[in-house]
Each structure stands twice: as C-alpha cells, then as structure tokens.
Design an enzyme around this catalytic site. Structure first.
Site, PDB file in Angstrom:
ATOM      1  N   ASP A 101       0.927  -0.748   0.017  1.00 31.29           N
ATOM      2  CA  ASP A 101       0.018   0.051   0.002  1.00 31.29           C
ATOM      3  C   ASP A 101       0.233   1.378  -0.745  1.00 31.29           C
ATOM      4  O   ASP A 101       1.923   0.506   0.974  1.00 31.29           O
ATOM      5  CB  ASP A 101      -0.872   0.176   1.410  1.00 31.29           C
ATOM      6  CG  ASP A 101      -1.902   0.484   1.088  1.00 31.29           C
ATOM      7  OD1 ASP A 101      -1.907   1.665  -0.202  1.00 31.29           O
ATOM      8  OD2 ASP A 101      -2.484   1.189   2.124  1.00 31.29           O
ATOM      9  N   ASP A 280      -7.835  -7.241   1.032  1.00 33.04           N
ATOM     10  CA  ASP A 280      -7.321  -7.032   2.322  1.00 33.04           C
ATOM     11  C   ASP A 280      -7.704  -6.771   3.594  1.00 33.04           C
ATOM     12  O   ASP A 280      -8.018  -5.642   3.125  1.00 33.04           O
ATOM     13  CB  ASP A 280      -5.579  -6.308   1.946  1.00 33.04           C
ATOM     14  CG  ASP A 280      -5.730  -4.696   2.168  1.00 33.04           C
ATOM     15  OD1 ASP A 280      -5.791  -4.469   3.811  1.00 33.04           O
ATOM     16  OD2 ASP A 280      -5.985  -4.473   1.473  1.00 33.04           O
TER      17      ASP A 280
END
Length: 385
Positions: A101, A280
């Site tokens: 990320d 996720d």
C-alpha cells in the site's frame, strides 16, 4: 499517459465468470509466483503478519501473497535497512508475492498531524513526531526500495461521509498525483532485478459521477491491475456495494480488481459477487487478538463463559487451520489467562478461515454454483454463536 510494463506472458488471466453473477476466477503471475483469484492477502503492515510465523503462513494457511505498508516500513526499519537486505522479501523471508500500500490511507488517518497540498503531504511520525514529506515521486522511490511485486499509486483517501465539494477536490488531487506516480514509475527501474507492477487507485467517495470518472481515468493508464480505495471508511455497506458495481462496470474486464481494506466475510462475498478479485483487511488478525473468531457457522467470542467446557474444535464440522487438539475450551482458557499462544492460535485460525472462504468462492465460481453457495453462506456467516 500509460504505465510502461514488461512482463513475459502477461500479468492476469481471467479463467471464468460465474453464471448469474459477476464473480470471477482468475490468476496473476509475478516473478515470485502465481496467485489464484479471488484471493485474500494477510496484512503484514511492518513486514510481519502479527503473531504469525512464516512457517504458518506457508504451511498452515498457504498464504499466496501478503501485504506490507509503505508508510510504516519507511519509518521503521527504514529504507537503509531494507536496501541493505536486498528488499523486503530478503528482509522478512517471505519468498512469495507481496504488495505494498502506498501509505495514502495511513497519512489520511493522521488528520491532526498532516498537511495536504498539491506537491504532496507533510506529516509527523506517529512514532517520534519527526517531520516527513511524501510526494508521488518519493512514494514511487520508496516502493521501489521496498521491492514488492505490486506497488500502489499515492492517493488521498477522503472520509466516507465527505461532502461532494471535498470529494471533488480530493479526486482532482489524487488524479494529479497519479499522473506523477506514473511518470516516476516509467522513468525508474526495479532495484532487485524482478518485475514490479503499479496499480492506480480509484477514488471518488460515494458519488457515482466521481467514481465513474476516476475508474475511467485509471483505466486510461493501461495498468496491469487496479485498486478500489476509499470504501469501508464510514459509509453504509449498501453504498459501498453500489460503488463497487459502478467502478467495476468501467474498469477493464481483463485486469484484476483489488478492493482495499475490506472487510467482513459477508463484505468479501458481496464484493466477489460484484467482480472483485483481491482483498486485504486487518480484521482477521486484529479481531482474533481480541478473541473474536470467524467460522463457517458464525462468529465466536472466545472470552464467553459458554466455551469453558466446550471441547469441540473451533470451527465445528468445518475447516480447522491450527492443530485440531486446540479446542474451544482450551482457547477460552488461554484468553482468560492472557497467554500469548491465544493470539497466535486465533490469528492463524482467522486468516485460514478467510483464505478458505475465497478459495471456496473460487471453486464455486469454476463450478457455476457461486450464487447458490453465497445465498446459503451469507446468513450463516453473520450469526453470533
């Protein structure tokens, strides 16, 4: 402007779309291995999936890919350490694919100690208060240094309840940053000799026109995959599902779609039904550490006294992802006694359950039985046992 990518044989293969649904089975290939979709990625924010050993990731739950976070890894252990190790794969020993990320959500979470402007974002470390600056170019360089197989573009994540005027301004900022991310990505090379993909992130809050605009803007980048961000941040679940459908109606069918930070087992099945391929969420490990366990028949609070003499397996009649000698009664005892093993057992179980869920979804998609299976599972998953 398009993203330059060179990967032998292509990145994503769409294998089948279920009858009566947008649910898809596919796979994508990285230089660290192949991942079958739909897939759930355990969150290894700081290079570690909390309370879970590598052996358990590999052998017990067979995690095909995990996630790391740019913001946290940049602050600790820092780029000097990661580069000296040869990247995150070498540093933490996880030899399978990884995704990073960009840190956009974490910076958004620092609302009181950050300053956003067109150039980037100035923020103070949550660890020691030191001042730092993330620009799109800097984030691309950091993600090159971390070395994940899939990199996320730097974006701003507005609150789910943001007014239209704020969402519009935020989206313009994110799209400007995306152009700069793509330019920097195209003019740099992977540091460790293997391919890295860059995924743009679709934003736009809960506004249909902004979501469509962003999905088209990102699609025009011709990326190897796309992420859907800015959901499950305060908006009602039905609005989240609506935005997913709107975005996936625009994104290319032949590329993977990654819904960031979502969510409950029910959220995941609803998103798969709408064409999402990758997920996720910290929920399985965080909730596990707080004694909440997910099973195919509902949710258990392991601190509840009713489990004190229940010697059945954690997921009775279903999948068990840790040693079957661990009963509900034993896990209840470990939580009451504040034994660290409780956190480990619960985390492994919950991650194993999430991975079982997406693999079962894949099996039913390939067998064209997904719609019926989902109808059966949804009421069961939400029960409090």
């Amino acid at each position: 402007m398009t993203i330059q990518h060179k990967h032998e044989g292509g990145f994503f293969t769409l294998e089948h779309t279920a009858t009566g649904s947008e649910a898809r089975a596919g796979s994508f290939m990285t230089d660290h291995g192949r991942v079958q979709t739909p897939i759930f990625m355990p969150v290894g924010t700081e290079g570690s999936v909390k309370a879970v050993h590598l052996r358990e990731l590999f052998d017990d739950i067979n995690a095909e890919i995990i996630l790391g976070n740019t913001y946290h890894l940049y602050l600790r252990p820092g780029l000097d350490v990661l580069e000296a190790a040869g990247g995150l794969h070498k540093f933490n020993g996880f030899s399978r694919p990884m995704l990073t990320d960009s840190g956009g959500f974490q910076v958004f979470s620092l609302a009181g100690i950050r300053k956003l402007r067109e150039e980037g974002c100035e923020f103070r470390s949550h660890i020691d208060g030191s001042k730092h600056f993330f620009s799109p170019e800097r984030v691309m360089d950091i993600e090159r240094s971390i070395g994940a197989d899939i990199m996320m573009a730097f974006d701003e994540c507005p609150p789910g309840t943001a007014p239209y005027s704020y969402a519009r301004k935020s989206l313009d900022l994110t799209h400007g940053w995306l152009k700069r991310c793509v330019s920097r990505f195209n003019e740099t090379q992977p540091r460790y000799g293997y391919h890295q993909a860059l995924f743009p992130i679709v934003q736009g809050c809960v506004y249909e026109d902004l979501r469509r605009e962003s999905a088209q803007f990102c699609s025009d980048m011709d990326a190897e995959g796309y992420a859907i961000g800015g959901l499950a941040v305060g908006e009602p679940a039905e609005q989240m599902y609506e935005m997913i459908s709107i975005v996936n109606d625009v994104l290319p069918k032949a590329k993977p779609r990654y819904l960031m930070g979502v969510g409950t087992p029910q959220n995941i099945l609803e998103a798969i039904d709408r064409g999402v391929d990758m997920f996720d969420c910290v929920m399985p490990t965080r909730n596990g550490r707080n004694a909440m366990l997910f099973t195919r028949n509902g949710v258990l609070n392991m601190r509840n006294a009713k489990w004190a003499t229940d010697f059945s397996p954690i997921d009775e009649g279903g999948a068990t992802f840790v040693d079957e000698t661990y009963s509900r009664a034993y896990l209840h005892h470990l939580f009451k006694a504040k034994e660290l093993l409780a956190l480990q057992i619960a985390s492994i179980h919950n991650l194993g359950f999430y991975l079982w869920l997406v693999r079962e979804a894949r099996r039913h998609i390939l067998n064209d039985t997904f719609a019926e299976w989902k109808r059966e599972m949804m009421p069961r998953l939400g029960q409090r046992l």
